[in-house]
Design a protein around this motif. Structure first.
Motif, PDB file in Angstrom:
ATOM      1  N   UNK A 193     -13.525  12.495 -51.014  1.00 55.97           N
ATOM      2  CA  UNK A 193     -12.448  12.421 -50.030  1.00 55.97           C
ATOM      3  C   UNK A 193     -11.233  13.208 -50.516  1.00 55.97           C
ATOM      4  N   UNK A 194     -10.521  13.766 -49.540  1.00 54.61           N
ATOM      5  CA  UNK A 194      -9.329  14.540 -49.898  1.00 54.61           C
ATOM      6  C   UNK A 194      -8.274  13.680 -50.555  1.00 54.61           C
ATOM      7  N   UNK A 195      -8.224  12.438 -50.148  1.00 51.59           N
ATOM      8  CA  UNK A 195      -7.159  11.575 -50.647  1.00 51.59           C
ATOM      9  C   UNK A 195      -7.609  10.903 -51.949  1.00 51.59           C
ATOM     10  N   UNK A 196      -6.835  11.067 -52.996  1.00 50.43           N
ATOM     11  CA  UNK A 196      -7.227  10.468 -54.276  1.00 50.43           C
ATOM     12  C   UNK A 196      -7.301   8.942 -54.194  1.00 50.43           C
ATOM     13  N   UNK A 197      -6.486   8.358 -53.323  1.00 52.71           N
ATOM     14  CA  UNK A 197      -6.509   6.902 -53.179  1.00 52.71           C
ATOM     15  C   UNK A 197      -7.864   6.427 -52.682  1.00 52.71           C
ATOM     16  N   UNK A 198      -8.405   7.161 -51.710  1.00 54.78           N
ATOM     17  CA  UNK A 198      -9.710   6.789 -51.173  1.00 54.78           C
ATOM     18  C   UNK A 198     -10.781   6.995 -52.233  1.00 54.78           C
ATOM     19  N   UNK A 199     -10.668   8.111 -52.940  1.00 49.30           N
ATOM     20  CA  UNK A 199     -11.639   8.380 -54.011  1.00 49.30           C
ATOM     21  C   UNK A 199     -11.583   7.250 -55.041  1.00 49.30           C
ATOM     22  N   UNK A 200     -10.380   6.886 -55.412  1.00 48.77           N
ATOM     23  CA  UNK A 200     -10.223   5.821 -56.411  1.00 48.77           C
ATOM     24  C   UNK A 200     -10.829   4.515 -55.933  1.00 48.77           C
ATOM     25  N   UNK A 201     -10.609   4.222 -54.661  1.00 46.42           N
ATOM     26  CA  UNK A 201     -11.141   2.970 -54.119  1.00 46.42           C
ATOM     27  C   UNK A 201     -12.662   2.997 -54.093  1.00 46.42           C
ATOM     28  N   UNK A 202     -13.237   4.188 -53.828  1.00 41.41           N
ATOM     29  CA  UNK A 202     -14.695   4.295 -53.738  1.00 41.41           C
ATOM     30  C   UNK A 202     -15.366   3.933 -55.064  1.00 41.41           C
ATOM     31  N   UNK A 203     -14.611   4.079 -56.146  1.00 37.73           N
ATOM     32  CA  UNK A 203     -15.206   3.771 -57.441  1.00 37.73           C
ATOM     33  C   UNK A 203     -15.604   2.300 -57.533  1.00 37.73           C
ATOM     34  N   UNK A 204     -14.907   1.439 -56.810  1.00 37.17           N
ATOM     35  CA  UNK A 204     -15.223   0.004 -56.916  1.00 37.17           C
ATOM     36  C   UNK A 204     -16.613  -0.314 -56.361  1.00 37.17           C
ATOM     37  N   UNK A 205     -16.890   0.059 -55.084  1.00 41.88           N
ATOM     38  CA  UNK A 205     -18.251  -0.230 -54.608  1.00 41.88           C
ATOM     39  C   UNK A 205     -19.321   0.517 -55.388  1.00 41.88           C
TER      40      UNK A 205
END
Lengths: 950, 161
Positions: A193-205
């Motif tokens: 994802x372009x947004x680092x926040x979304x990328x960071x969140x994806x790490x959890x699942x």
């Protein structure tokens, strides 16, 4: 923004907050809150409440709930508020329900519909609010109702929504791991994802999914490594920097994922070497967040297949942690050491003094962590020192959770590494005395088994020495008051079994002690049962050996008491005892052979010895036995009582069959007395304990198994309780009663013990007295870390000893194997220079600004504001000067802070907040407003005004 | 995973609680009582962690307020310490030199902010800017709604004159 607009609530509510703030005791606070609850209950149910008013009520409910009171009467109104069209109200509603309701609450079902609707909303803020609620409220059952929508939201144009959708899926995983299994590809896409926040969140699942099955995600290793590399090279937007560290939270999560992926996989691990090395080199060891990353790197290194170079770097980092003055870093260092020690056991030696310092640190957290480390590095050369220390510590803690844990660790280490039987018994005694009620009952069982079977060597003298020393120590302990029940059970059993075995103590002495124990714990039926059985054994052995003896008067009275006991088990034992006393020596020797607790019991399940009796009965016209499950009339156990009490005609099959032997046994009088040679039926004791079976002697009496049924009937009638006999219990009794030639005690399953009395049995392994601190420490260090030993030394005999029978061995193995896979070590005696070197304080970390205590920093500041506020509540100029003073203080603070915060952005922000007009004005406004409301703090809470960040 | 967040004053008063794992009201009170007993009595020099019922509680004191977070055994304590600081910095930015009083009277706003930082017991956003943007977007919406409400009530007031 700011708080100037923050007091949007009514005066009434502010008054409530204020009065609670000023409440001087918890009871006063409770009174105020209860009053508020009464009022809200009345008001909230009034018709036509304006929505804004309702919103405030809901917030007041949140407040009440936060203070620990029950606001459930208003939950439904919060739920209703989520249905509102206005976002303002909806948001309040969602906030309230997420705070009020757990995922299994009944009201959730009323919200799911609203959530579904809101997830479709055009307004992204509505969607966000709904997603927040999804994370908290959607449970396993309702996941299917929303998951599709949530997945669609992964493509939402707003990054905030995408991020929350990802997190919602993570929360689904926590509730039902299988629900998100199919979404792997979506997550992989979101990783880019372009947004680092979304990328960071994806790490959890993704982390969740990788935890389930590492092998499916090995192809992602390279992507993760690349992302981590980019993050570390500051490719993310500046706003993700945290105290000059590039996106540290994302780095940490990535390191956790890599640790999973690289575990036991050399090829994957090799991809990671460079990036981990780079991060460790670059990390800023003066800031807390830098150390957090460093620690995570160490965790990762200890998990993956590391290169020697990385291990070395990790060891260096640990050294820095341990040498630091900060307790936090020391704690992390000890933890990291515990992880790395599995890979390279020799690194512990460099840090021995640091470890010992931590062991003696006043900080309990640190101490506990250090014990954990010691637990991990125990081997047979240092087990005595470590277990001794652990027991001392165990005695000192009150927290039952950690007491239990420490106790079971002591037991585990003692079982595994015990250097001698004597030491083992002494250690176990201490553990049982102090934490007996907390340790696993199995442990007590194991102890009895160990004493019974010895250490497994074919050396009978050693075994009997072990028993004698156990008996001796128990005889000393047994008189102490307040012994834990489980420990007493062990004591009674051992005294009964082996008390007179070596001829050192007379039967009357042992039985006197046993009677005392039973008397002293008259409210504990289990102990009494053990005691009376032990007495029975002692006297049986005496009689079998042909010695003359007289029943002690206290024993006699104990028997009398127990034969009238309410506990059927105790009664049973008492009667058995009396019955056995009447037998001749030969019979007793058959029933109670000496030291036969370890012999296998053969159970004749087919009850072949009854054949002749059955045959005879059949010839006399009795109906054949029909197995219970083939009987149609009997429904369940609970029916039994009724059947007995009412009529037997309706179940003719069952009861006619039993009628024949009825006159043989008078109802109500337990069998053993009048028919000493018949089978003794065993009522199943409620606490799952095997009762001493008494073997059938000679030809079976004509009572047989039918007598068994009848007697149970009699018992039932006596107490009027229909619940007593069950099919299960009668069948168990059957098999029990047919064991032949069993000595006493098949060991009880449940035994535990504990006591507060400290033992006077210092084991030989006690450490030397404190002569000189450093010397003592060095000795301790030497005993902990020194000495050559290897894993293979792990006490074999211990393994077989407590293991004994095949099945218990299995349980032992399963208990202890996992964490014990340490590589063979060749430990070298630490060279003296090392010690000296370590003793010297190293200043490298001492200036670490992360340890500056905010409290200290604020101290001066607080005094200022305290004086100012309390002294002149309404004086303008004074206040001004107060705040300017504050400002100066703050200025100094900032200078201090600049060390860990030298970013121009941050400093300007801080200086700005000092000099900035708004802040000063804000503060004054705030203060004025607060005064208006009449909530300026009194002396009780003087520092409410101090800024949290100083 | 973070199981709960507690804000307790030095006097042991509860300022904010947020539970990410299910706890009954009774358990909550017990947890707060136990933890405030443990944490408030700890000396200033000691570590910022306490082990509790098999979990770890990371706490940090800001002025007279203790921020506590309860985490799993395998979590990184130092990271949590920084998450606490992250939260406080955002509060500070939002309230402008935040003090305990701000949180006492605006606890619901603190909840909204916390909801943008932590979700399902994990850190959802590590950029202060993004959090600030989202919170202010919500606030502006609220303000708009208020103005609307005010103007409507004005109209009603005038009409009923």
């Amino acid at each position: 923004m700011g708080s100037q607009g923050g007091f949007g609530q009514s005066k009434e509510f502010l008054d409530l907050v204020k009065s609670i703030g000023e409440a001087r005791s918890k009871s006063e606070e409770d009174r105020i809150v209860l009053h508020e609850i009464e009022m809200l209950k009345r008001r909230i149910n009034e018709p036509d409440i304006p929505k804004r008013k309702m919103k405030e009520y809901i917030i007041r409910l949140v407040y009440i709930e936060m203070l620990g009171h029950d606001a459930s009467f208003g939950y439904i109104h919060a739920v209703k508020m989520t249905h509102d069209d206005s976002l303002l109200l909806k948001r309040t509603g969602y906030l309230a329900v997420t705070l009020f309701l757990n995922e299994d609450h009944d009201l959730i079902i009323l919200i799911v519909n609203t959530i579904q609707k809101d997830l479709k909303s055009d307004n992204y803020l509505v969607v966000c609010a709904a997603l927040n609620a999804v994370c908290k409220l959607i449970n396993e059952e309702t996941i299917p109702a929303v998951i599709q929508q949530v997945v669609e939201l992964l493509g939402h144009p707003k990054e905030g929504v995408r991020k929350k959708a990802v997190m919602a899926l993570h929360s689904f995983y926590q509730r039902s791991p299988s629900s998100v299994n199919h979404l792997v590809s979506s997550f992989q896409k979101k990783l880019c994802d372009n947004d680092p926040g979304v990328m960071g969140a994806t790490l959890f699942p993704l982390y969740d999914l990788i935890t389930i099955d590492v092998n499916l995600y090995k192809d992602l290793v390279v992507s993760f490594v690349n992302i981590l590399k980019q993050v570390a090279e500051r490719r993310l937007p500046k706003s993700y920097d945290y105290h000059q560290t590039p996106a540290p939270f994302i780095q940490i999560k990535l390191l956790k994922i890599l640790a999973l992926l690289g575990s036991g996989d050399k090829r994957s691990s090799e991809h990671m070497y460079t990036v981990i090395g780079d991060i460790m080199r670059k990390s800023d060891t003066t800031s807390n967040i830098g150390n957090a990353i460093l620690y995570e790197c160490i965790c990762c290194i200890s998990s993956i297949q590391s290169s020697p170079k990385l291990l070395e770097t990790a060891a260096d980092a640990i050294a820095k942690f341990l040498k630091s003055d900060s307790h936090n870093l020391k704690y992390m260092g000890i933890d990291a050491l515990g992880r790395l020690i599995r890979l390279s056991p020799e690194i512990a030696e460099q840090h021995q003094l640091a470890v010992i310092d931590c062991l003696e640190d006043p900080d309990d957290t640190l101490k506990r962590k250090t014990f954990e480390l010691l637990y991990k590095m125990t081997k047979s050369s240092n087990v005595e020192v470590i277990v001794d220390r652990m027991i001392d510590y165990m005695i000192s803690i009150n927290d039952s959770h950690y007491k239990t844990e420490t106790a079971s660790r002591c037991v585990e280490l003692a079982e595994q590494f015990a250097p001698s039987n004597h030491w083992f018994i002494q250690t176990m005694n201490k553990v049982f005395q102090h934490a007996g009620d907390l340790v696993n009952p199995k442990v007590a069982h194991n102890l009895m088994r160990l004493i019974a079977e010895g250490f497994g060597e074919d050396d009978d003298t050693a075994d009997s020495q072990l028993r004698s020393s156990a008996v001796e120590s128990y005889l000393q302990i047994v008189d102490q008051p307040k012994l834990p029940s489980a420990f007493l059970q062990v004591i009674c059993w051992v005294l009964g079994e082996y008390g007179t075995a070596d001829g050192k103590y007379s039967a009357s002495y042992i039985s006197g002690k046993l009677c005392d124990a039973a008397e002293a714990h008259s409210d504990d039926d289990i102990v009494k049962a053990y005691a009376v059985t032990a007495l029975m054994k002692v006297y049986s052995f005496e009689k079998a050996a042909g010695r003359k003896f007289n029943l002690l008067p206290e024993c006699q009275s104990l028997l009398e008491e127990l034969s009238a006991s309410h506990s059927s088990d105790l009664q049973q034992r008492a009667y058995e005892f009396q019955a056995i006393l009447d037998l001749d020596a030969n019979a007793i020797e058959n029933i109670m052979p000496l030291d036969a607790s370890c012999e296998d019991i053969e159970i004749d399940k087919s009850l072949s010895f009854l054949d002749s009796y059955v045959h005879k009965s059949l010839e006399e016209g009795a109906e054949p036995y029909i197995p219970e499950h083939e009987r149609s009339g009997t429904l369940s156990i609970s029916n039994m009582g009724n059947q007995n009490q009412y009529d037997t005609s309706s179940h003719s099959l069952r009861f006619e069959a039993y009628e024949v032997p009825k006159p043989v046994i008078p109802i109500g009088i337990p069998a053993p007395i009048s028919y000493p040679t018949e089978l003794v039926p065993l009522p199943e004791p409620s606490y799952q304990r095997d009762v001493q079976p008494i073997a059938s002697l000679g030809p079976v009496s004509d009572a047989g198994s039918t007598g068994l049924k009848l007697r149970l009937d009699g018992v039932q009638k006596k107490w009027g309780k229909p619940t007593y006999s069950s099919a299960a219990s009668s069948s168990t009794s059957n098999s029990d009663s047919h064991r032949t030639t069993v000595s006493g005690a098949t060991q009880p399953d449940t035994v535990v013990s504990k006591s507060r009395e400290s033992s006077s049995y210092d084991s030989s392994s006690r450490r030397q007295p404190h002569v000189e601190v450093s010397e003592e420490k060095q000795k301790l260090a030497a005993s902990l870390f020194g000495g050559t030993s290897s894993r293979s030394e792990k006490k074999q005999s211990g393994g077989t000893a407590a293991g004994g029978g095949g099945h218990s061995k299995v349980s032992r193995v399963s208990n202890h194997t996992e964490e014990k896979v340490r590589p063979t070590t060749t430990v070298v005696q630490p060279p003296p220079p090392d010690l000296l070197d370590l003793a010297e304080p190293t200043g490298t970390m001492s200036s670490s600004s992360s340890v500056i205590d905010p409290f200290k920093q604020l101290e001066g500041l607080l005094d200022m504001s305290e004086d100012g506020i309390t002294a002149t509540p309404s004086n303008g100029p004074d206040l001004m000067s107060l705040y300017s003073e504050n400002g100066q203080n703050l200025n100094q603070n900032t200078i201090l802070n600049e060390k860990d915060d030298p970013s121009s952005e941050n400093t300007t922000k801080r200086t700005a907040s000092l000099t900035k007009g708004p802040s000063l004005k804000d503060a004054l406004n705030k203060d004025a407003l607060v005064r208006q409301m009449g909530v300026n703090p009194t002396s009780q809470n003087p520092n409410l005004f101090s800024d949290l960040l100083g | 995973m973070i199981h709960f967040v507690l804000l307790i004053s030095r006097q042991g008063k509860v300022r904010l609680t947020k539970w990410y794992s299910p706890y009954s009201q009774k358990e909550r009170s017990k947890v707060i009582r136990e933890l405030s007993g443990m944490i408030l009595t700890r000396g200033p020099k000691l570590s910022n962690f306490v082990e509790w019922r098999g979990f770890k509680v990371v706490y940090k004191r800001y002025a007279s307020l203790y921020f506590c977070m309860c985490i799993n055994q395998e979590d990184n304590e130092l990271e949590i310490l920084e998450i606490i600081h992250h939260f406080v910095e955002i509060l500070d930015r939002y309230f402008g030199s935040v003090c305990e009083l701000d949180l006492i009277f605006n606890f619901h706003k603190a909840y909204y902010i916390l909801d943008e930082i932590l979700i399902a017991g994990e850190l959802q956003e590590s950029s202060k800017k993004t959090v600030a943007r989202l919170v202010s977007a919500q606030d502006s919406l609220v303000d708009a709604a208020k103005e609307e409400a005010n103007s409507i009530s004005n109209i009603i007031a005038q009409a009923t004159k």
